[in-house]
Design a protein around this motif. Structure first.
Motif, short mmCIF file in Angstrom:
data_model
loop_
_atom_site.label_atom_id
_atom_site.label_comp_id
_atom_site.label_asym_id
_atom_site.label_seq_id
_atom_site.Cartn_x
_atom_site.Cartn_y
_atom_site.Cartn_z
N ALA A 142 0.84 -1.21 0.00
CA ALA A 142 0.00 0.00 0.00
C ALA A 142 0.87 1.25 0.00
CB ALA A 142 -0.92 -0.01 1.22
N LEU A 143 1.98 1.23 0.73
CA LEU A 143 2.90 2.36 0.72
C LEU A 143 3.52 2.52 -0.68
CD1 LEU A 143 4.79 1.92 4.13
CD2 LEU A 143 3.23 3.77 3.52
N ALA A 144 3.90 1.40 -1.30
CA ALA A 144 4.47 1.46 -2.65
C ALA A 144 3.48 2.09 -3.63
CB ALA A 144 4.86 0.06 -3.12
N ARG A 145 2.23 1.70 -3.53
CA ARG A 145 1.20 2.24 -4.42
C ARG A 145 1.07 3.75 -4.27
NH1 ARG A 145 -4.39 -0.39 -3.27
NH2 ARG A 145 -4.01 0.74 -1.32
N ALA A 146 1.16 4.22 -3.02
CA ALA A 146 1.02 5.65 -2.76
C ALA A 146 2.22 6.43 -3.30
CB ALA A 146 0.86 5.90 -1.27
#
Length: 246
Positions: A142-146
């Motif tokens: 989820a952090l990578a996506r952001a």
């Protein structure tokens, strides 16, 4: 008037947000809530559970439009907004890499994400599906996506809640590592004071509901200097300035 060439800050001026409880009783969640987050600053919204922190983020994300007041998002650069929530919200039928790339605008769909995946420890997991990930790894995705979207502003709603403390601590360090490499204006909701002191440049301290700002706590020390002893000193200073705040 914003000086020419200076990116506008995140500016919030919410006069009131009221909703109806399950019993139909009007409840005021926010009242006279005003603050700014400077361009490139990492700020934390800190306050007791249920005070209106997540409600504030929902308004800034445009999910909740039923309020009186106004806000201004950072302007300049990509103008994109990214958010990381308490749950990873990954599409279960897509791989980690597909989940990340789906968030990208079409002009960036073929962007090189190797360094981003490497920095979050996901290099060998790009082809895995969410069901094959632990909760900690799903939070990394989820952090990578952001961060992949190179946002102008990043909102985080208690992204490490419900994790065991060692896992949460590792993810806080990973968040700082990625954010330091590609700094953006960030606003994170938390009720964890130690987390806020570790991550932020400035803590925006909120009152119990209806939430308003009761003060600010600036953390001017570089993050690599925030040793356990320094953190203890910061905790003491915070409690002296805001006794009983959290």
């Amino acid at each position: 008037m914003q000086p020419v060439g200076v990116a506008a800050p995140l500016r919030v001026d919410i006069a009131e947000k009221t909703f109806r409880s399950a019993e139909g009783v009007p409840v005021t969640a926010l009242q006279d809530l005003s603050f700014e987050v400077r361009q490139g600053e990492f700020a934390c919204l800190l306050g007791p559970s249920g005070c209106g922190k997540t409600t504030t983020l929902r308004i800034l994300l445009g999910v909740d439009t039923d309020f009186s007041g106004s806000f201004q998002l950072p302007q300049g650069g990509s103008n994109r907004i990214a958010a990381v929530f308490q749950e990873p919200t990954l599409l279960p039928w897509r791989t980690v890499e597909q989940n990340v790339r789906l968030a990208l605008p079409k002009t960036m769909r073929n962007a090189d994400l190797d360094r981003l995946f490497d920095s979050l420890g996901l290099a060998g997991m790009r082809s895995l599906f969410p069901s094959e990930l632990s909760l900690g790894l799903a939070r990394r995705a989820a952090l990578a996506r952001a961060f992949a979207t190179e946002p102008a502003v990043l909102f985080l709603d208690e992204p490490f809640v419900s994790l065991d403390e060692p896992t949460a601590e590792r993810l806080r360090h990973l968040l700082l590592s990625v954010w330091s490499a590609r700094p953006t204006t960030a606003l994170m909701v938390t009720h964890n004071l130690r987390e806020a002191l570790m991550l932020s440049d400035r803590i925006i301290v909120l009152s119990p509901r209806p939430a308003h700002v009761i003060g600010y706590f600036d953390v001017r020390l570089p993050r690599h200097n925030r040793s356990p002893q320094v953190m203890s000193d910061l905790l003491r200073s915070f409690h002296q300035k805001f006794p009983g705040a959290v």
